[in-house]
Enzyme design. Structure first.
Site, PDB file in Angstrom:
ATOM      1  N   ARG A  76       6.161 -40.666 -12.570  1.00 23.48           N
ATOM      2  CA  ARG A  76       7.029 -41.118 -13.148  1.00 23.48           C
ATOM      3  C   ARG A  76       6.855 -42.688 -13.867  1.00 23.48           C
ATOM      4  NH1 ARG A  76      11.813 -41.180  -9.317  1.00 23.48           N
ATOM      5  NH2 ARG A  76      10.148 -41.448  -7.763  1.00 23.48           N
ATOM      6  N   GLU A  84      30.036 -38.334   4.148  1.00 18.64           N
ATOM      7  CA  GLU A  84      28.647 -37.637   3.662  1.00 18.64           C
ATOM      8  C   GLU A  84      27.436 -38.587   3.689  1.00 18.64           C
ATOM      9  OE1 GLU A  84      29.161 -35.925  -0.415  1.00 18.64           O
ATOM     10  OE2 GLU A  84      31.049 -35.099   0.336  1.00 18.64           O
ATOM     11  N   ASP A 144      32.457 -27.880  -3.368  1.00 17.43           N
ATOM     12  CA  ASP A 144      32.411 -28.390  -4.681  1.00 17.43           C
ATOM     13  C   ASP A 144      31.933 -27.699  -5.797  1.00 17.43           C
ATOM     14  OD1 ASP A 144      33.542 -31.083  -4.044  1.00 17.43           O
ATOM     15  OD2 ASP A 144      31.571 -31.802  -3.140  1.00 17.43           O
ATOM     16  N   HIS A 152      33.300 -44.181 -12.402  1.00 17.29           N
ATOM     17  CA  HIS A 152      32.018 -44.517 -12.904  1.00 17.29           C
ATOM     18  C   HIS A 152      32.037 -45.935 -13.465  1.00 17.29           C
ATOM     19  CE1 HIS A 152      32.405 -39.985 -13.197  1.00 17.29           C
ATOM     20  NE2 HIS A 152      31.288 -40.009 -12.819  1.00 17.29           N
TER      21      HIS A 152
HETATM   22  N1  GLN Z   1      31.381 -34.405  -2.600  1.00 17.87           N
HETATM   23  C1  GLN Z   1      30.601 -34.802  -3.460  1.00 17.87           C
HETATM   24  C2  GLN Z   1      30.908 -36.275  -3.303  1.00 17.87           C
HETATM   25  O1  GLN Z   1      31.782 -36.828  -3.059  1.00 17.87           O
HETATM   26  C3  GLN Z   1      31.006 -34.584  -5.015  1.00 17.87           C
HETATM   27  C4  GLN Z   1      29.861 -35.015  -5.875  1.00 17.87           C
HETATM   28  C5  GLN Z   1      30.199 -34.629  -7.112  1.00 17.87           C
HETATM   29  O2  GLN Z   1      31.289 -33.958  -7.664  1.00 17.87           O
HETATM   30  N2  GLN Z   1      29.145 -34.367  -8.057  1.00 17.87           N
HETATM   31  O3  GLN Z   1      29.734 -36.965  -3.698  1.00 17.87           O
END
Ligand code: GLN
Ligand code: ZN
Length: 764
Positions: free
Chosen positions: A16, A489, A604, A699
């Site tokens: 990269r 997560e 998801d 975002h």
């Molecule tokens: N559960 C994931 C998160 O919160 C969903 C991410 C996604 O939709 N790309 O990061």
């Protein structure tokens, strides 16, 4: 003689290098000269590699500092007015402002390059758009190669593809075809320059020929290429099509007044006969036999079977052996993968290895199969090995697939019944609040993971670090009064990799990087065999998180289609079959989560939409198996267990029926950026279940106020009955910092309460 080509080569470099250099330049720690030097070194390395492999038509101008469509904008002077470009050559400040935006100006949009995971910069066409040759990149790179003793075939994004994949300014109401004369004039100027520099052949990429085309576009194709031919009677032009078959565009494509046509025989092998029978006698045919989208070794004898047919019809001089599309979508060099299991490695070919495969096929055609006996033998052995290997074929997975019944892909009761039972069990307020799953991936979390991987901390220490993080996230959500909690997560590096690493049938590379957009690269998992789940993957974490609180804890999984879509998928069975296997593995996890006392489970599926085939005619079949896979993964649970899904994109209009058919109890989607405009799809389609339209655009670093989010919810209420509404952000929070997450979620809860109060007052 049969010759060879590659339609393009990966740009970023095996380590990269390009990414690192570009990012250093953006940060100011490297000069533009440094960056150009890295770029030049990579180009030379890749050209040399192709020359040494025996490629006849080596591409130039396939390289890019950001994106080849952005390069085309620069070449054509198609610079949106907000960049205040005054004409003349486009400087790198303007170029990168278009790519990424800066303090003064927003970036151009990004979109998926056809059905790949590569993102291009979407050209913007203004009303009365004019074009003017504004970059010397194709000429410079052609000359650069030539100076190094390498003759290349310059590559340009075709004029029609450029127009078709652009977006029009809102006041541009005419057909974009009206721009053909203007845009083609610049192509002619560019092609004349290339011809003057000595180019024999030019490759013009027209993947739009693999799309459903309206008649006016078909006509515009004819006009455009007629103009080009008239101005350049001698330059040899190869029109390259890929990513799907030509189908109803075959007639059009074979008759364009050019010298050669490239077809993708990996994606659409059955188009060969039609093309062979229609191809005019003066044209060369380029056979895309070596997969530019996947990493499996080519089956050489199967490729020869196809190619020999073409040679028999056209003769050797009219056949070119090539990659199916640009090799951009494959990693650079398998030789660098020293840690890969040797047997699995023996099944693979990355870009560099694919070059040799192309050359070998051509040799087999020119000198006969006898000239490549050893290669054929090795290739047959790989095919044989993949057919029988117990690493790939797992009889219990195959038996489980056979045992699938329609009932397994349906919930026990309809939503109305489930809804009542879930309400009774969960006792959630109106406008329940939740988040999409991830919380900030802080420096400490990343460090703990890196230390664990490097062996500087042990599993127990890592577990303690993650549990501490989970507890922190749980306490925070309790404190701010969220209704349905998540564990955050923290333990996940990536939403697909995390699962792939724990599933059988997956493997991972060290340097298998593929460009996603600009300097961003991804390292997709490789699904090489039957998929199964040896042990629970998330249960321990969710169970721990649930043990900390009385509030409902949502279990978090990635869905089968998203796992499929973001991986390199085996090519020895239909994708639908692999999807089904992943679905059963996720189903096992869902069942175990439920057993462990997790009453809400989110699966998801952000990638369901991007899996859509290029041609409308293929949508129905895809959506049917995609929806089935999701349902297989989610429908084992009892009525009381609430299934959520999440999709973070916006265009639902054309797939809304399928989204409904997934029958998730709750779906969260991205809507805040468009100010709920996306909910339009829900005006005519009465979505039957519950839905959380995102009210916070994660975002952006901006912190939305409670009033603003309440306002968005009020907009949503106009389209969706309020008792079906959830309150949540657009997507996961892993890329945000706590400084933004904390106030934003506080405001989000406040917005939900505002609406609850409003409804209470109205009822009183
Ligand atoms: N559960 C994931 C998160 O919160 C969903 C991410 C996604 O939709 N790309 O990061
Ligand atoms: Zn998302």
């Amino acid at each position: 003689m049969v010759t060879t080509s590659s339609l393009g080569f990966p740009r970023v470099g095996v380590q990269r290098e390009l990414k690192k250099s570009i990012e250093a330049y953006w940060k100011g720690s490297a000069s533009e000269t440094d960056l150009q030097e890295t770029a030049r070194t990579l180009r030379l390395r890749h050209w040399t590699m192709q020359k040494e492999a025996g490629i006849t038509h080596i591409p130039s101008n396939d390289f890019s500092l950001y994106d080849h469509v952005l390069d085309a904008c620069a070449l054509l002077g198609a610079i949106p007015p907000r960049y205040k470009w005054q004409g003349g050559a486009i400087d790198s400040k303007t170029y990168f402002a278009m790519a990424r935006g800066n303090a003064e100006v927003t970036a151009m949009d990004m979109s998926k390059w056809f059905d790949t995971n590569y993102h291009y910069i979407v050209p913007e066409l203004q009303k009365d758009q004019t074009f003017a040759l504004s970059s010397t990149k194709p000429f410079d790179e052609y000359s650069e190669a030539k100076a190094a003793g390498i003759e290349t075939r310059p590559v340009l994004v075709g004029p029609m593809t450029f127009l078709i994949i652009s977006k029009k300014a809102t006041d541009f109401s005419d057909c974009r075809c009206t721009l053909v004369p203007g845009i083609v004039a610049v192509y002619i100027e560019a092609l004349k320059k290339l011809e003057a520099l000595g180019a024999q052949w030019v490759q013009i990429d027209e993947p739009a020929l693999a799309l459903d085309l309206e008649d006016r576009y078909k006509d515009a194709y004819k006009t455009a290429y007629k103009m080009i031919r008239a101005a350049l009677p001698n330059l040899k032009i190869m029109v390259a099509t890929y990513f799907d078959g030509l189908r109803d565009n075959t007639e059009l494509a074979v008759n364009l007044p050019v010298n050669g046509l490239h077809i993708d025989l990996k994606r659409a092998p059955d188009q060969l006969d039609a093309v062979l029978s229609k191809l005019p006698a003066d044209k060369v045919l380029s056979l895309g036999l070596v997969d530019g989208r996947n990493i499996w070794k080519n089956n050489l004898s199967a490729s020869l079977d196809i190619a020999e047919k073409a040679v028999a019809k056209l003769g050797k001089d009219r056949v070119i052996i090539s990659s199916s599309c640009s090799l951009l979508h494959t990693p650079n060099d398998l030789d660098q993968e020293t840690a890969l299991d040797p047997q699995i490695k023996s099944w693979l070919a990355f870009a560099k290895q694919k070059l040799s495969e192309i050359a070998t096929i051509a040799k087999g055609l020119n000198d006969g199969r006898g000239a490549i006996t050893a290669e054929l033998k090795a290739s047959d052995a790989v095919a044989q090995d993949r057919q029988t290997s117990t690493r790939i074929h797992n009889q219990s997975v195959k038996a489980a697939i056979k045992a699938i019944t329609p009932a397994m892909a349906n919930r026990h009761s309809p939503f109305s019944v489930r809804h009542q039972k879930q309400q009774a069990a969960l006792k959630l307020p109106a406008f329940p609040t939740t988040s999409i799953g991830s919380f900030p991936q802080t420096e400490e979390i990343r460090k703990a993971r890196a230390d664990f991987k490097a062996g500087t901390i042990n599993a127990a220490a890592y577990e303690i670090a993650m549990k501490k993080e989970i507890e922190h996230v749980v306490r925070f959500q309790e404190k701010i009064d969220m209704d349905v909690l998540v564990h955050g997560e923290a333990e996940r590096n990536d939403m697909v990799e995390y699962f792939g690493e724990q599933l059988q049938g997956f493997t991972f590379t060290k340097n298998g990087w593929v460009q996603s957009y600009g300097s961003r690269c991804v390292k997709p998992p490789i699904i090489f065999g039957d998929v199964s789940r040896p042990t629970p993957m998330t249960v321990k974490w969710s169970q721990y998180a649930q043990s900390l609180t009385k509030l409902p804890m949502k279990g978090m999984l990635t869905g089968p289609i998203t796992i499929l879509q973001w991986s390199f998928v085996r090519d020895d069975q239909p994708r639908s079959e692999t999807a089904r296997q992943i679905a059963l593995a996720i189903r096992d996890e869902v069942t175990d989560l439920e057993k462990a006392g997790i009453n809400i489970i989110q699966i998801d599926e952000p990638a369901i939409r991007e899996g859509l085939p290029l041609r409308r005619a293929d949508w129905k079949a895809y959506l049917a198996w995609a929806v089935e896979a999701f349902k297989l993964s989610s429908c084992s649970v009892k009525d009381e267990t609430q299934i959520h899904t999440h999709m973070c994109y916006s265009e639902f209009n054309d797939i809304i029926d399928s989204v409904g058919a997934m029958d998730a109890d709750v779906i969260s989607i991205e809507t805040s950026r468009s100010q709920m405009e996306l909910l339009e799809a829900f005006v005519s389609y009465k979505y039957p279940n519950e839905i959380g339209p995102g009210v916070w655009d994660i975002h952006s670093p901006r912190i939305p106020s409670a009033e603003e989010m309440a306002g968005l919810l009020e907009k949503a209420e106009k389209v969706i009955p309020s008792d079906q509404l959830w309150v949540n952000p657009d997507c996961g929070l892993k890329t945000r910092g706590w400084a933004e997450v904390e106030p934003s979620l506080v405001n989000l809860v406040k917005a939900a309460k505002t609406l609850r109060d409003k409804h209470k007052r109205a009822a009183a």
